[in-house]
Design a protein around this motif. Structure first.
Motif, PDB file in Angstrom:
ATOM      1  N   PHE A 168      31.240  72.621  69.052  1.00  0.00           N
ATOM      2  CA  PHE A 168      31.379  72.004  67.412  1.00  0.00           C
ATOM      3  C   PHE A 168      32.458  71.180  67.345  1.00  0.00           C
ATOM      4  O   PHE A 168      31.255  69.823  66.494  1.00  0.00           O
ATOM      5  CB  PHE A 168      31.952  73.440  66.703  1.00  0.00           C
ATOM      6  N   HIS A 172      30.618  67.012  66.181  1.00  0.00           N
ATOM      7  CA  HIS A 172      31.239  66.351  65.221  1.00  0.00           C
ATOM      8  C   HIS A 172      31.545  65.249  65.560  1.00  0.00           C
ATOM      9  O   HIS A 172      31.081  64.347  64.749  1.00  0.00           O
ATOM     10  CB  HIS A 172      32.512  67.207  64.520  1.00  0.00           C
ATOM     11  N   ASP A 175      28.627  62.859  66.916  1.00  0.00           N
ATOM     12  CA  ASP A 175      27.749  62.704  65.540  1.00  0.00           C
ATOM     13  C   ASP A 175      28.236  61.084  65.012  1.00  0.00           C
ATOM     14  O   ASP A 175      29.133  60.975  63.922  1.00  0.00           O
ATOM     15  CB  ASP A 175      27.682  63.565  64.350  1.00  0.00           C
ATOM     16  N   TYR A 254      27.353  73.485  63.656  1.00  0.00           N
ATOM     17  CA  TYR A 254      27.764  72.218  63.214  1.00  0.00           C
ATOM     18  C   TYR A 254      27.186  71.525  62.956  1.00  0.00           C
ATOM     19  O   TYR A 254      26.736  71.765  61.597  1.00  0.00           O
ATOM     20  CB  TYR A 254      28.265  71.038  64.264  1.00  0.00           C
ATOM     21  N   GLN A 255      25.731  71.490  63.171  1.00  0.00           N
ATOM     22  CA  GLN A 255      24.322  71.466  62.569  1.00  0.00           C
ATOM     23  C   GLN A 255      24.270  71.901  61.153  1.00  0.00           C
ATOM     24  O   GLN A 255      23.984  71.191  59.637  1.00  0.00           O
ATOM     25  CB  GLN A 255      22.898  71.102  63.664  1.00  0.00           C
ATOM     26  N   ILE A 258      27.407  71.009  58.941  1.00  0.00           N
ATOM     27  CA  ILE A 258      27.915  70.088  58.580  1.00  0.00           C
ATOM     28  C   ILE A 258      26.872  69.136  58.886  1.00  0.00           C
ATOM     29  O   ILE A 258      26.374  68.174  57.366  1.00  0.00           O
ATOM     30  CB  ILE A 258      29.241  70.019  59.201  1.00  0.00           C
TER      31      ILE A 258
END
Length: 292
Positions: A168, A172, A175, A254-255, A258
């Motif tokens: 996770f 982040h 990205d 995560y996707q 966030i």
């Protein structure tokens, strides 16, 4: 130096990437296993690494393992992380298999270097009798083993959730929409693993990396620890399978939570860790292109 560089540098991009994954994973295991070795072998009365020392040491091993190969391969040094990028369509499945092989060889060599470094200390500690469990056990220097309280189901949950948190955080950090400078990403990955270790190290030592656990386990089998390294409590498959499951859970959480919702401000300002544009292209950018 430039002359040697021109003569010796690999011209094939895939070859450079595999060499990077091998070397980065070897650095991770050599430093990380050696940190654990000091913690185990210093029980003869001298002060060694306590748990927080192991956490910090492994975090530094992760940070520099990623940093040294980031420009060659993306700095995965972990098959679970590689699988995460496969699921994002940022790494080809065939390349994933080759990365996994390179990571395994790197982890094996890193474990061997630790054994060479601490061979005499290990002999003094266990009197030359290599065992997996008990007061004189040294197999845990190289691979993970469950605590006395831990069952297989809880162990699977442990490795799944710990790796989910780790991936996770990596999702982040890598990205592009989050605009981290490329030079700092490896060190933040190390800090992320420090968080994982300080939170989840009690049950089985938080391997969270199939190559980091399996390759040194094979090494210990070869050098005389015997079949117990695979049969002890039926454990060996847990730190291989559970991190793959956890990586996908953490990455896609995560996707959905966030990544898909993050604004695209200054998306191209920084280049995130990775030698190949195709590998490290953020999923969110692909989503925007599809919508357009």
């Amino acid at each position: 130096m430039d002359g040697l560089r021109n003569k010796l540098s690999l011209k094939n991009e895939l070859g450079r990437a595999l060499l990077g994954e091998f070397t980065g994973t070897m650095v991770l295991l050599f430093i990380g296993n050696s940190v654990v070795a000091q913690s185990v072998l210093a029980k003869n009365g001298r002060e060694g690494n306590d748990m927080i020392g192991v956490n910090v040491g492994f975090a530094l091993a992760i940070a520099f393992g990623v940093a040294v190969c980031a420009k060659l391969s993306g700095g995965h040094i972990n098959p679970a992380v590689s699988l995460m990028f496969v699921s994002f369509k940022q790494l080809a499945p065939v390349r994933f298999v080759l990365y996994f092989i390179a990571q395994m060889f790197g982890a094996f060599c890193g474990a061997a270097l630790t054994y060479a470094m601490y061979h005499d200390a290990i002999n003094k500690f266990d009197n030359g009798v290599r065992v997996v469990a008990g007061a004189k056990a040294t197999a845990g220097i190289f691979a993970s083993y469950p605590g006395a309280h831990l069952g297989l189901f809880n162990g699977f949950i442990d490795q799944m959730l710990a790796t989910a948190v780790f991936c996770f955080l990596i999702a982040h950090l890598t990205d592009k929409r989050n605009a981290y400078p490329s030079w700092i990403v490896p060190y933040l990955v190390g800090v992320s693993f420090l968080a994982v270790g300080t939170a989840f190290g009690l049950n089985c030592g938080y391997p969270c990396n199939p190559a980091r656990d399996l390759a040194p386990r094979i090494f210990t089998f070869i050098i005389g620890y015997g079949g117990d390294v695979f049969s002890h409590k039926g454990w060996f498959w847990v730190p291989i399978v559970a991190p793959f499951v956890g990586a996908l859970i953490g990455a896609w959480f995560y996707q959905f939570a966030i990544g898909f919702h993050t604004p695209a401000d200054e998306v191209d300002k920084y280049v995130i860790v990775g030698a190949t544009t195709q590998e490290m292209r953020p999923l969110a950018k692909e989503m925007d292109a599809a919508e357009a």
